[in-house]
Scaffold this active site. Structure first.
Site, PDB file in Angstrom:
ATOM      1  N   ASP A  14       1.250 -20.142  17.386  1.00  0.00           N
ATOM      2  CA  ASP A  14       2.402 -19.631  16.534  1.00  0.00           C
ATOM      3  C   ASP A  14       3.264 -20.815  16.265  1.00  0.00           C
ATOM      4  OD1 ASP A  14       4.084 -17.597  15.345  1.00  0.00           O
ATOM      5  OD2 ASP A  14       5.546 -17.822  16.937  1.00  0.00           O
TER       6      ASP A  14
ATOM      7  N   HIS B 194       3.975 -25.967  13.195  1.00  0.00           N
ATOM      8  CA  HIS B 194       5.336 -26.466  13.218  1.00  0.00           C
ATOM      9  C   HIS B 194       5.377 -27.835  13.947  1.00  0.00           C
ATOM     10  CE1 HIS B 194       6.340 -22.997  11.148  1.00  0.00           C
ATOM     11  NE2 HIS B 194       6.569 -22.045  12.030  1.00  0.00           N
TER      12      HIS B 194
ATOM     13  N   ARG C 259       0.772  -1.270  -0.071  1.00  0.00           N
ATOM     14  CA  ARG C 259       0.079  -0.083   0.049  1.00  0.00           C
ATOM     15  C   ARG C 259       0.982   1.335   0.040  1.00  0.00           C
ATOM     16  NH1 ARG C 259      -4.484  -0.974   4.399  1.00  0.00           N
ATOM     17  NH2 ARG C 259      -2.247  -0.993   5.471  1.00  0.00           N
TER      18      ARG C 259
ATOM     19  N   LYS D 272      10.196 -19.309  23.548  1.00  0.00           N
ATOM     20  CA  LYS D 272      11.214 -18.202  23.010  1.00  0.00           C
ATOM     21  C   LYS D 272      12.085 -17.904  24.340  1.00  0.00           C
ATOM     22  CE  LYS D 272       8.650 -16.163  19.225  1.00  0.00           C
ATOM     23  NZ  LYS D 272       9.298 -16.525  18.352  1.00  0.00           N
TER      24      LYS D 272
ATOM     25  N   LYS E 106      12.199 -27.569   5.376  1.00  0.00           N
ATOM     26  CA  LYS E 106      13.739 -27.875   6.102  1.00  0.00           C
ATOM     27  C   LYS E 106      14.206 -29.213   5.606  1.00  0.00           C
ATOM     28  CE  LYS E 106      12.765 -24.753   9.948  1.00  0.00           C
ATOM     29  NZ  LYS E 106      14.015 -23.818  10.190  1.00  0.00           N
TER      30      LYS E 106
ATOM     31  N   LYS F 208       1.335 -19.069   7.038  1.00  0.00           N
ATOM     32  CA  LYS F 208       0.701 -19.486   8.488  1.00  0.00           C
ATOM     33  C   LYS F 208       0.672 -18.159   9.500  1.00  0.00           C
ATOM     34  CE  LYS F 208       2.968 -20.089  11.912  1.00  0.00           C
ATOM     35  NZ  LYS F 208       3.823 -19.156  12.541  1.00  0.00           N
TER      36      LYS F 208
ATOM     37  N   HIS G 292       6.789 -23.479   6.869  1.00  0.00           N
ATOM     38  CA  HIS G 292       8.132 -23.495   6.395  1.00  0.00           C
ATOM     39  C   HIS G 292       9.137 -24.418   6.846  1.00  0.00           C
ATOM     40  CE1 HIS G 292       9.292 -21.013   9.767  1.00  0.00           C
ATOM     41  NE2 HIS G 292      10.540 -21.473   9.809  1.00  0.00           N
TER      42      HIS G 292
ATOM     43  N   GLU H  13      13.916 -21.364  20.804  1.00  0.00           N
ATOM     44  CA  GLU H  13      14.335 -20.389  20.375  1.00  0.00           C
ATOM     45  C   GLU H  13      15.291 -19.418  21.120  1.00  0.00           C
ATOM     46  OE1 GLU H  13      11.988 -18.344  16.756  1.00  0.00           O
ATOM     47  OE2 GLU H  13      10.538 -19.364  18.328  1.00  0.00           O
TER      48      GLU H  13
HETATM   49  C1  BG6 Z   1       7.546 -18.672  12.685  1.00  0.00           C
HETATM   50  C2  BG6 Z   1       7.067 -18.067  13.947  1.00  0.00           C
HETATM   51  O1  BG6 Z   1       6.545 -19.495  12.011  1.00  0.00           O
HETATM   52  O2  BG6 Z   1       8.754 -19.535  13.002  1.00  0.00           O
HETATM   53  C3  BG6 Z   1       8.190 -17.312  14.744  1.00  0.00           C
HETATM   54  O3  BG6 Z   1       5.929 -17.181  13.632  1.00  0.00           O
HETATM   55  C4  BG6 Z   1       9.336 -18.290  14.801  1.00  0.00           C
HETATM   56  O4  BG6 Z   1       7.694 -16.788  15.786  1.00  0.00           O
HETATM   57  C5  BG6 Z   1       9.785 -18.965  13.705  1.00  0.00           C
HETATM   58  O5  BG6 Z   1      10.398 -17.553  15.341  1.00  0.00           O
HETATM   59  C6  BG6 Z   1      10.901 -20.003  13.918  1.00  0.00           C
HETATM   60  O6  BG6 Z   1      11.418 -20.359  12.643  1.00  0.00           O
HETATM   61  P1  BG6 Z   1      12.857 -20.855  12.438  1.00  0.00           P
HETATM   62  O7  BG6 Z   1      13.066 -21.427  10.977  1.00  0.00           O
HETATM   63  O8  BG6 Z   1      13.831 -19.922  12.554  1.00  0.00           O
HETATM   64  O9  BG6 Z   1      13.014 -21.994  13.295  1.00  0.00           O
END
Ligand code: BG6
Length: 493
Positions: free
Chosen positions: A234, A239, A48, A339, A181, A147, A177, A215
């Site tokens: 999330d 995942h 936008r 996290k 991997k 997602k 994603h 993480e």
């Molecule tokens: C995302 C989440 O889908 O995956 C994030 O929204 C997260 O919060 C991330 O940090 C982690 O991805 P990766 O590939 O760094 O493990």
């Protein structure tokens, strides 16, 4: 991975946002640099914000320096990559504003056309409708949805239905994603490309499974989104459940989306629902407070920008899942994600059972059961813990690891998840994408936990940043006479 010579136009809606800058642009750059995509492929960043191709290129160049390693960011490659890039100002939810984009796409009606929505999911329906109203959907068009699809079952169904009104299910690519991997794909190779594991892959031989996605990062400027989401939505809904599905599913008949999806859905539907009492016992919520990561002090969650100071959003979840089917009866799947944890590590641990008869009992320390470690991050590895004889005159056994370090394998560039997935979208390969029924089945299971937490009230338990979550997470396994796999020792070794 084969190189693709398919000409394409990719429209990235929300390209200037966090995902666009951090993941998509670098992935497209790598695909270009390593000659994986057709030289005729064009990329249109759409947002936008008023701007021109030049202002977008400035922004892209600045963000490339932050998100692409300096030894990969070659000025010539970058220069040639930017020839593919264009920028168009469009209000993506308003079909009437698409005219300038329409004009740019007009002369390439027959090529693959990809709409990548890197926007808030609650706009997916409206954007799809606007793309339709602007007359941009061609037979070779596909749409990519990031997602999270929705925030609960109802919103996910609504999004799927509204996108489904204008795109066919075979045109919709829902990205998780983690499925892109390398090691996740290796899990399939390991299970179904070898005869060794499959006969052992069941409750007779496996004691339990652990899936950890830890993480060290906090919410990284995404406090507004994260505070409404939390770790369960999330990370677990998508995942971790995808990893669980690939670990637990039956061997599919073919390597095709339909065949794999059917098996994954069976797992999701076999997940045992929790009673309210079980939610209290078998799930743990945590929220990070002030602490230190790699020697640096980091703020607590409640002090992060855009996070409500009274927030009860969880940044950590641990839970004990059970799959009610013949293969997995009685085998707990312990899932954990958080996290600001001690280390960045993502792993699937398959803990086998103890040998049935202790032949070496009197001569050595107790035999340790075999363990298979499938590590996704930070390094890609598959390790199998085996008992072996210690060299020397006496019969002393010790555990050694067969270590398949996938990161050390010679070869060209290692594909990151988004590179592989973007290439699959262009090639029209749907195997690594989620069907709507999968997303909805995952929400059905996750939603009862969310509702249970709501009913139970209370707050997530605090844990210091830089640790492995609240002590209750340790107790979750200790109660069953088990413990979390000790990553720390292993990572620092
Ligand atoms: C995302 C989440 O889908 O995956 C994030 O929204 C997260 O919060 C991330 O940090 C982690 O991805 P990766 O590939 O760094 O493990």
């Amino acid at each position: 991975m084969t190189k693709s010579d398919i000409p394409f136009d990719m429209v990235v809606v929300g390209a200037t946002g966090d995902l666009g800058r951090r993941k998509l642009l670098p992935a497209l750059y790598f695909l270009h640099k390593y000659g994986e995509i057709s030289p005729k492929g064009r990329i249109f960043a759409v947002s936008r914000q008023k701007g021109t191709r030049e202002t977008f290129l400035e922004l892209a160049a600045a963000s490339s320096k932050r998100h692409i390693a300096p030894d990969e960011l070659n000025p010539q490659d970058w220069e040639s990559f930017t020839k593919r890039l264009d920028y168009v100002t469009v209000d993506a939810t308003d079909g009437a504003t698409y005219q300038p984009l329409s004009e740019k796409l007009a002369d390439r009606q027959n090529r693959v056309r990809v709409f990548y929505l890197a926007t808030s999911p609650n706009l997916y329906g409206a954007i799809s409708r606007a793309i339709h109203d602007a007359g941009l959907i061609t037979p070779k068009s596909r749409i990519v949805l990031e997602k999270p699809i929705g925030t609960d079952l109802q919103s996910a169904t609504a999004i799927n239905s509204s996108v489904g009104e204008v795109f066919g299910e075979d045109q919709i690519f829902r990205i998780d994603h983690y499925l892109g991997k390398e090691t996740v794909q290796n899990l399939m190779a390991l299970r179904f490309g070898n005869i060794l594991f499959e006969p052992m892959w069941r409750s007779e031989h496996i004691d339990h499974v652990q899936i950890t996605v830890a993480e060290t990062l906090g919410v990284e400027g995404r406090g507004g989104y994260y505070d409404k989401s939390g770790a369960l939505r999330d990370m677990v809904q998508n995942h971790l459940l995808q990893l669980l599905c690939l670990t637990a599913m039956e061997p599919p008949a073919r390597l095709e989306q339909d065949a794999i999806r059917e098996e994954k859905i069976k797992v999701l539907r076999a997940l045992r629902p929790f009673s309210l009492e079980e939610i209290e016992q078998k799930t743990v919520r945590g929220s990070y407070r002030l602490g230190a990561i790699a020697g640096e002090t980091v703020p607590g969650y409640l002090d992060e920008p855009d996070v409500d100071e009274k927030s009860t959003t969880e940044t950590f979840v641990a839970l004990k899942a059970e799959i009610e089917n013949w293969r997995w009866a009685g085998v707990p799947f312990y899932l954990r994600t958080g996290k600001r944890m001690g280390h960045r590590v993502s792993e699937i641990i398959i803990q086998f059972k103890q040998v049935p008869h202790q032949l070496f009992k009197s001569r050595t320390r107790a035999i340790q059961p075999n363990r298979l470690v499938i590590r996704l991050q930070p390094d890609e590895a598959i390790k199998l813990g085996l008992m072996t004889k210690r060299p020397g005159p006496r019969m002393i056994l010790e555990r050694e690891e067969l270590n398949l370090n996938l990161a050390d394998r010679p070869g060209a560039h290692t594909f990151q998840a988004y590179e592989r997935l973007l290439l699959d979208v262009i090639r029209g390969v749907t195997t690594l994408f989620m069907h709507r029924t999968e997303v909805e089945a995952a929400w059905t299971w996750v939603e009862q936990i969310l509702e249970g937490w709501q009913e139970l009230g209370g707050r997530p338990r605090s844990y210091n940043s830089g640790t492995w979550g609240p002590p209750k997470s340790i107790a979750l396994l200790e109660r069953d006479g088990r413990s979390w796999y000790e990553h720390i020792v292993d990572l620092e070794r």
